[in-house]
Design a protein around this motif. Sequence first.
Motif, PDB file in Angstrom:
ATOM      1  N   ARG A  40      -5.905  10.143  -0.252  1.00 56.05           N
ATOM      2  CA  ARG A  40      -5.888  10.500   1.172  1.00 56.05           C
ATOM      3  C   ARG A  40      -4.545  11.128   1.564  1.00 56.05           C
ATOM      4  O   ARG A  40      -4.486  12.135   2.262  1.00 56.05           O
ATOM      5  CB  ARG A  40      -6.155   9.262   2.030  1.00 56.05           C
ATOM      6  N   VAL A  41      -3.433  10.516   1.087  1.00 54.28           N
ATOM      7  CA  VAL A  41      -2.114  11.048   1.469  1.00 54.28           C
ATOM      8  C   VAL A  41      -1.882  12.422   0.826  1.00 54.28           C
ATOM      9  O   VAL A  41      -1.317  13.320   1.455  1.00 54.28           O
ATOM     10  CB  VAL A  41      -0.992  10.031   1.116  1.00 54.28           C
ATOM     11  N   VAL A  42      -2.361  12.610  -0.414  1.00 55.54           N
ATOM     12  CA  VAL A  42      -2.249  13.931  -1.058  1.00 55.54           C
ATOM     13  C   VAL A  42      -2.939  14.977  -0.178  1.00 55.54           C
ATOM     14  O   VAL A  42      -2.407  16.069   0.060  1.00 55.54           O
ATOM     15  CB  VAL A  42      -2.879  13.897  -2.480  1.00 55.54           C
ATOM     16  N   GLY A  68       2.667   6.650  -6.769  1.00 54.94           N
ATOM     17  CA  GLY A  68       1.748   7.647  -7.307  1.00 54.94           C
ATOM     18  C   GLY A  68       2.225   9.077  -7.084  1.00 54.94           C
ATOM     19  O   GLY A  68       2.078   9.935  -7.969  1.00 54.94           O
ATOM     20  N   ILE A  69       2.801   9.332  -5.906  1.00 56.44           N
ATOM     21  CA  ILE A  69       3.074  10.732  -5.539  1.00 56.44           C
ATOM     22  C   ILE A  69       4.510  11.195  -5.820  1.00 56.44           C
ATOM     23  O   ILE A  69       4.733  12.293  -6.341  1.00 56.44           O
ATOM     24  CB  ILE A  69       2.767  10.957  -4.033  1.00 56.44           C
ATOM     25  N   ASN A  70       5.498  10.350  -5.468  1.00 61.44           N
ATOM     26  CA  ASN A  70       6.865  10.885  -5.380  1.00 61.44           C
ATOM     27  C   ASN A  70       7.436  11.396  -6.701  1.00 61.44           C
ATOM     28  O   ASN A  70       7.858  12.551  -6.797  1.00 61.44           O
ATOM     29  CB  ASN A  70       7.799   9.840  -4.753  1.00 61.44           C
ATOM     30  N   ASP A 112      -3.751  14.636   3.185  1.00 58.38           N
ATOM     31  CA  ASP A 112      -3.155  14.732   4.528  1.00 58.38           C
ATOM     32  C   ASP A 112      -1.811  15.451   4.516  1.00 58.38           C
ATOM     33  O   ASP A 112      -1.383  15.990   5.536  1.00 58.38           O
ATOM     34  CB  ASP A 112      -2.924  13.334   5.125  1.00 58.38           C
ATOM     35  N   THR A 113      -1.086  15.364   3.382  1.00 55.72           N
ATOM     36  CA  THR A 113       0.273  15.945   3.350  1.00 55.72           C
ATOM     37  C   THR A 113       0.336  17.071   2.307  1.00 55.72           C
ATOM     38  O   THR A 113       1.384  17.304   1.700  1.00 55.72           O
ATOM     39  CB  THR A 113       1.326  14.850   3.004  1.00 55.72           C
ATOM     40  N   ALA A 114      -0.803  17.750   2.121  1.00 53.97           N
ATOM     41  CA  ALA A 114      -0.929  18.731   1.026  1.00 53.97           C
ATOM     42  C   ALA A 114       0.207  19.759   0.997  1.00 53.97           C
ATOM     43  O   ALA A 114       0.696  20.121  -0.069  1.00 53.97           O
ATOM     44  CB  ALA A 114      -2.276  19.443   1.141  1.00 53.97           C
ATOM     45  N   GLU A 116       0.843  -1.209   0.000  1.00 57.97           N
ATOM     46  CA  GLU A 116       0.000   0.000   0.000  1.00 57.97           C
ATOM     47  C   GLU A 116       0.878   1.258   0.000  1.00 57.97           C
ATOM     48  O   GLU A 116       0.625   2.210  -0.734  1.00 57.97           O
ATOM     49  CB  GLU A 116      -0.929   0.002   1.221  1.00 57.97           C
ATOM     50  N   LYS A 117       1.910   1.228   0.835  1.00 57.80           N
ATOM     51  CA  LYS A 117       2.800   2.409   0.881  1.00 57.80           C
ATOM     52  C   LYS A 117       3.526   2.562  -0.445  1.00 57.80           C
ATOM     53  O   LYS A 117       3.720   3.686  -0.938  1.00 57.80           O
ATOM     54  CB  LYS A 117       3.798   2.282   2.042  1.00 57.80           C
ATOM     55  N   LEU A 118       3.915   1.420  -1.053  1.00 58.87           N
ATOM     56  CA  LEU A 118       4.591   1.505  -2.351  1.00 58.87           C
ATOM     57  C   LEU A 118       3.664   2.150  -3.392  1.00 58.87           C
ATOM     58  O   LEU A 118       4.104   2.971  -4.199  1.00 58.87           O
ATOM     59  CB  LEU A 118       5.027   0.107  -2.817  1.00 58.87           C
ATOM     60  N   ALA A 119       2.373   1.790  -3.350  1.00 55.81           N
ATOM     61  CA  ALA A 119       1.414   2.384  -4.307  1.00 55.81           C
ATOM     62  C   ALA A 119       1.324   3.897  -4.094  1.00 55.81           C
ATOM     63  O   ALA A 119       1.277   4.674  -5.059  1.00 55.81           O
ATOM     64  CB  ALA A 119       0.041   1.734  -4.139  1.00 55.81           C
ATOM     65  N   VAL A 120       1.325   4.318  -2.830  1.00 60.30           N
ATOM     66  CA  VAL A 120       1.264   5.755  -2.521  1.00 60.30           C
ATOM     67  C   VAL A 120       2.527   6.459  -3.036  1.00 60.30           C
ATOM     68  O   VAL A 120       2.468   7.484  -3.724  1.00 60.30           O
ATOM     69  CB  VAL A 120       1.096   5.967  -0.995  1.00 60.30           C
ATOM     70  N   ASN A 121       3.694   5.883  -2.727  1.00 57.24           N
ATOM     71  CA  ASN A 121       4.944   6.506  -3.177  1.00 57.24           C
ATOM     72  C   ASN A 121       5.069   6.468  -4.706  1.00 57.24           C
ATOM     73  O   ASN A 121       5.570   7.423  -5.312  1.00 57.24           O
ATOM     74  CB  ASN A 121       6.160   5.812  -2.539  1.00 57.24           C
ATOM     75  N   SER A 144       7.306  16.012  -1.325  1.00 61.26           N
ATOM     76  CA  SER A 144       7.640  14.588  -1.205  1.00 61.26           C
ATOM     77  C   SER A 144       9.155  14.441  -1.056  1.00 61.26           C
ATOM     78  O   SER A 144       9.922  15.339  -1.423  1.00 61.26           O
ATOM     79  CB  SER A 144       7.168  13.821  -2.441  1.00 61.26           C
ATOM     80  N   SER A 145       9.561  13.274  -0.536  1.00 64.08           N
ATOM     81  CA  SER A 145      10.997  13.060  -0.335  1.00 64.08           C
ATOM     82  C   SER A 145      11.738  13.104  -1.677  1.00 64.08           C
ATOM     83  O   SER A 145      12.874  13.585  -1.737  1.00 64.08           O
ATOM     84  CB  SER A 145      11.241  11.737   0.381  1.00 64.08           C
ATOM     85  N   MET A 146      11.092  12.660  -2.775  1.00 61.51           N
ATOM     86  CA  MET A 146      11.790  12.678  -4.068  1.00 61.51           C
ATOM     87  C   MET A 146      11.918  14.115  -4.592  1.00 61.51           C
ATOM     88  O   MET A 146      12.926  14.466  -5.199  1.00 61.51           O
ATOM     89  CB  MET A 146      11.080  11.780  -5.080  1.00 61.51           C
TER      90      MET A 146
END
Length: 294
Positions: free
Chosen positions: A236-238, A183-185, A240-242, A176-181, A246-248
Motif C-alpha cells: 500500500r505504501v509503495v 521493506g522499503i527504505n 501511495d508514495t510511488a 507496522e511502520k517498522l515493517a514498512v520502513n 524514501s528517506s534512506m
Amino acid sequence: MDIVVVGAGSLGSLVGGLLAREHDVTLVGREPHVSQVTERGLSVVGAEEFRVHPNAQTAMPERADLALVTVKAYDTATVAADLADCTLDACLSLQNGMGNESQLAAVLDCSVLAGTCSYGARLREPGTVAFTGRGEVVLGERNGGQSAVADSVGAAFRAAGIETTVAADMPTRLWEKLAVNAGINAVTALARVENGALADSPADAIAADAARETAAVAREQGIDLPDERAVSLVERVVDDTAANHSSMYQDISAGQQTEIDAINGYVAETATERVPVNETLAGLVRTWERHRER
Ligand code: KPL
C-alpha cells in the motif's frame, strides 16, 4: 499551543509549517535554513502552498507546551539530553525506527507520546519545503491506551488542518511502520529508485521478505502482526508514495548517515533467530556508511 519542533529537516519543517497556521511554533534546526526562515518565513510549496512565519533558531527554547521531535533516529539521544533542560508538558516523537520514545522518556519529565506520519516532504532549499504527499498523523500513548494528553495533542494537530488519528494501539502501529520502513527504505536506497519502482520489480520479494521477518520479530515481542498484513502495508505504501524517494534514498544521495540501525539493524538485533534479509540489508547499508566516512 506553544510548540517546539526539534529537527527542522523535511518532515519537521512541513509539519511545523502546517502547525504554524494555528499555533505558536518554534523550529529548531540548522543553518542556513534557520536564517532563511527568520528573514523571509517558511515557504510550503506543492500539495498546498503558503508562507508562514514561525520562530526559527538553532538552540532549544526554555519551555514549550509540546516538543515535536522529528530528528533522525541516530540523533535522538543527543536531542533528549538537550530537551531535558526545557520545561515541557508533553513530547511527541514523529520519527522513523524503533526505540526513540524510550530514549526520550528516560530523561524527560513529561508525557512522551509516539506517532507516525505518512506526509511526504522534501526540503527543497533553505526556507522552502515541498509538500510531496498528503497523509495522516497517528499518535497516542507509547505503551498503548488512552490519555487526555494524547487527546489534546491530537486536537491541536486537527485544529491546524492536519488529518490526525489518536490511537490506543501505538505499539502495534510502530511495528507496522517498522515493517514498512524495513521493506522499503534500504531496498530503494540501494537500488537508487523511487518507492513506486518496487511494485512488480525483481526487488519486491526482498521488500516483502524483510517485512515478513519484521512481523515475526514483532510477534516474538507480543505484537499481533500477521505476515500478510505487514506485506500488504508495504504494497500500500509503495503505491501511495510511488513518486517519492524514501528517506534512506535521500540520505544516501546526500552522502549522509542513514537510520539503518533503527530500522533493519533493529530488527536484526531484536530477533532471537536469524533474519537473513534484514541482516543483509543492514550489512550493505552499513558498508556504504563506512565507505562514505573514508
Ligand atoms: O517513511 C518512509 C520513509 O521514506 O522513511 C516511507 C514510508 C518509506 C515513505 O517513503
